[in-house]
Design a protein around this motif. Structure first.
Motif, PDB file in Angstrom:
ATOM      1  N   ILE A 176      40.165  34.747  37.235  1.00  0.00           N
ATOM      2  CA  ILE A 176      41.217  33.737  37.112  1.00  0.00           C
ATOM      3  C   ILE A 176      40.667  32.356  37.444  1.00  0.00           C
ATOM      4  O   ILE A 176      40.971  31.364  36.764  1.00  0.00           O
ATOM      5  N   LYS A 177      39.828  32.293  38.461  1.00  0.00           N
ATOM      6  CA  LYS A 177      39.250  31.016  38.876  1.00  0.00           C
ATOM      7  C   LYS A 177      38.316  30.468  37.796  1.00  0.00           C
ATOM      8  O   LYS A 177      38.339  29.283  37.472  1.00  0.00           O
ATOM      9  N   THR A 187      50.396  28.554  42.092  1.00  0.00           N
ATOM     10  CA  THR A 187      51.499  28.618  43.044  1.00  0.00           C
ATOM     11  C   THR A 187      51.675  30.061  43.505  1.00  0.00           C
ATOM     12  O   THR A 187      51.038  30.984  42.992  1.00  0.00           O
ATOM     13  N   GLU A 188      52.565  30.258  44.452  1.00  0.00           N
ATOM     14  CA  GLU A 188      52.810  31.620  44.944  1.00  0.00           C
ATOM     15  C   GLU A 188      53.366  32.517  43.848  1.00  0.00           C
ATOM     16  O   GLU A 188      53.038  33.705  43.779  1.00  0.00           O
ATOM     17  N   LYS A 189      54.201  31.948  42.973  1.00  0.00           N
ATOM     18  CA  LYS A 189      54.727  32.755  41.854  1.00  0.00           C
ATOM     19  C   LYS A 189      53.610  33.166  40.904  1.00  0.00           C
ATOM     20  O   LYS A 189      53.597  34.295  40.405  1.00  0.00           O
ATOM     21  N   GLY A 190      52.682  32.242  40.663  1.00  0.00           N
ATOM     22  CA  GLY A 190      51.544  32.565  39.806  1.00  0.00           C
ATOM     23  C   GLY A 190      50.664  33.627  40.422  1.00  0.00           C
ATOM     24  O   GLY A 190      50.215  34.561  39.749  1.00  0.00           O
ATOM     25  N   LYS A 191      50.406  33.497  41.732  1.00  0.00           N
ATOM     26  CA  LYS A 191      49.576  34.479  42.429  1.00  0.00           C
ATOM     27  C   LYS A 191      50.233  35.854  42.447  1.00  0.00           C
ATOM     28  O   LYS A 191      49.555  36.876  42.280  1.00  0.00           O
ATOM     29  N   GLU A 192      51.550  35.869  42.641  1.00  0.00           N
ATOM     30  CA  GLU A 192      52.257  37.148  42.678  1.00  0.00           C
ATOM     31  C   GLU A 192      52.149  37.866  41.341  1.00  0.00           C
ATOM     32  O   GLU A 192      51.928  39.085  41.295  1.00  0.00           O
ATOM     33  N   PHE A 193      52.291  37.126  40.242  1.00  0.00           N
ATOM     34  CA  PHE A 193      52.194  37.746  38.927  1.00  0.00           C
ATOM     35  C   PHE A 193      50.780  38.255  38.650  1.00  0.00           C
ATOM     36  O   PHE A 193      50.595  39.389  38.208  1.00  0.00           O
ATOM     37  N   LEU A 194      49.779  37.420  38.914  1.00  0.00           N
ATOM     38  CA  LEU A 194      48.401  37.761  38.556  1.00  0.00           C
ATOM     39  C   LEU A 194      47.785  38.794  39.487  1.00  0.00           C
ATOM     40  O   LEU A 194      47.080  39.704  39.034  1.00  0.00           O
ATOM     41  N   PHE A 195      48.047  38.648  40.782  1.00  0.00           N
ATOM     42  CA  PHE A 195      47.373  39.508  41.767  1.00  0.00           C
ATOM     43  C   PHE A 195      48.296  40.574  42.349  1.00  0.00           C
ATOM     44  O   PHE A 195      47.888  41.722  42.530  1.00  0.00           O
ATOM     45  N   LEU A 212      42.622  39.340  30.222  1.00  0.00           N
ATOM     46  CA  LEU A 212      42.358  39.184  31.659  1.00  0.00           C
ATOM     47  C   LEU A 212      42.104  40.535  32.320  1.00  0.00           C
ATOM     48  O   LEU A 212      41.261  40.658  33.212  1.00  0.00           O
ATOM     49  N   ALA A 213      42.837  41.556  31.875  1.00  0.00           N
ATOM     50  CA  ALA A 213      42.631  42.904  32.414  1.00  0.00           C
ATOM     51  C   ALA A 213      41.251  43.430  32.030  1.00  0.00           C
ATOM     52  O   ALA A 213      40.541  44.009  32.857  1.00  0.00           O
TER      53      ALA A 213
END
Length: 337
Positions: free
Chosen positions: A141-142, A123-131, A253-254
């Motif tokens: 991530i994919k 979701t957009e919230k997930g994308k905002e946190f990760l990216f 992830l980092a």
């Protein structure tokens, strides 16, 4: 000093080669070790509990310090001052398992978990946190199949159309209260799937993205917190290659986003020996968090791998950052800017 092995045997714990299954968590491979000249100390390298014979009794019997001392004196014939006053208060404390896993934890439901992954995306919230905040690599991530969930009510409505109520409640994802079904994970959240080396789905962990102060940041489904994150990376490696062990998924992830090969322990005090033993042929590295728990995790990992004749190196972070995620954000943010 009293031998903790003897104490353990008096408490009905089977000891083999100075090791035993830890009674404080679900343990399938002996993680509790006894050491010292008289085996007077004990330590579990998974939950990081340890200490003396008194500590062992207080943990195993869920007793206090005085009760533990009295029990030890009675069992091992140790005279204590004013014993005649104390003997009437000495009682056989009912031995209880610290973790009632048979009653509270259910087998991991791969079918329900896979459905959640297949029917959700970022979701957009997930994308905002990760990216947006973490600058993580999109391909990483994919490949790890990470998704996010914003609306738990909508998710439950979809799930009840596919699975019956008992299946959902047995899965650990759903709970029933007053006849209504609720999602067990706090949302909005990220979902991190755990896979074994065969890429079979073995567990899930969530990372809360909301603002509710009393919500746990991380939650696990079933007992999967006793496994390593990103085990499939081992299929891409040869003996002697560099492998990084991080404390937690986000640090992992980092590390992966920089091109390093990495796995993660779920937390500083969770050292899954069943999986860690699989890493002993690699050159292991760790950037410990700059706190007490991080240092203890690094010490315990070094001790574990030295005992298994493996190479383990502690890497140093700059003093101004607290963990590898912050270091990555700082350096990558500058590059992006």
């Amino acid at each position: 000093m009293l031998s903790c092995e003897s104490v353990a045997e008096q408490l009905g714990i089977e000891v083999r080669k100075h090791k035993a299954l830890c009674f404080m968590h679900e343990d399938h491979h002996p993680s509790l070790s006894f050491f010292g000249n008289n085996r007077e100390r004990w330590n579990c390298f998974v939950c990081n509990k340890g200490g003396s014979a008194i500590d062992f009794v207080t943990e195993r019997m869920e007793s206090n310090f005085v009760e533990a001392c009295q029990w030890l004196c009675k069992k091992f014939g140790i005279p204590i001052e004013n014993y005649y006053h104390a003997k009437n208060s000495i009682k056989e404390v009912c031995i209880k398992k610290k973790l009632k896993s048979e009653k509270t934890e259910k087998p991991f439901s791969k079918n329900v978990a896979q459905w959640i992954l297949d029917n959700n995306s970022l979701t957009e919230k997930g994308k905002e946190f990760l990216f947006g905040k973490r600058f993580l690599n999109n391909e990483v991530i994919k490949q790890l199949n990470i998704v996010s969930i914003d609306d738990s009510k909508l998710l439950v409505k979809k799930m009840v159309k596919v699975f019956d109520s008992n299946t959902l409640q047995d899965s650990g994802f759903i709970t029933a209260t007053n006849g209504k079904l609720y999602f067990c994970l706090f949302t909005p959240c990220l979902i991190f799937p755990y896979y074994d080396e065969r890429t079979d789905l073995i567990g899930m962990q969530s990372r809360y993205l909301g603002t509710q102060k009393d919500a746990p940041r991380f939650q696990f489904i079933s007992a999967q917190k006793t496994r390593l994150f990103n085990l499939p990376v081992l299929n891409t490696m040869k003996s002697g290659e560099d492998l990084y062990i991080s404390e937690g998924v986000t640090d992992c992830l980092a590390l992966l986003s920089t091109g390093k090969k990495a796995v993660a322990i779920p937390g500083a005090r969770i050292l899954p020996q069943f999986d860690l033993i699989k890493l002993k042929t690699y050159k292991l590295h760790m950037y410990p968090d700059r706190d007490k728990a991080g240092r203890e995790a690094c010490v315990n990992l070094r001790r574990f791998f030295i005992n298994h004749y493996a190479m383990f190196k502690e890497e140093q972070l700059p003093e101004e950052v607290k963990d590898y995620s912050e270091y990555y954000i700082t350096t990558h943010g500058i590059q992006e800017g």
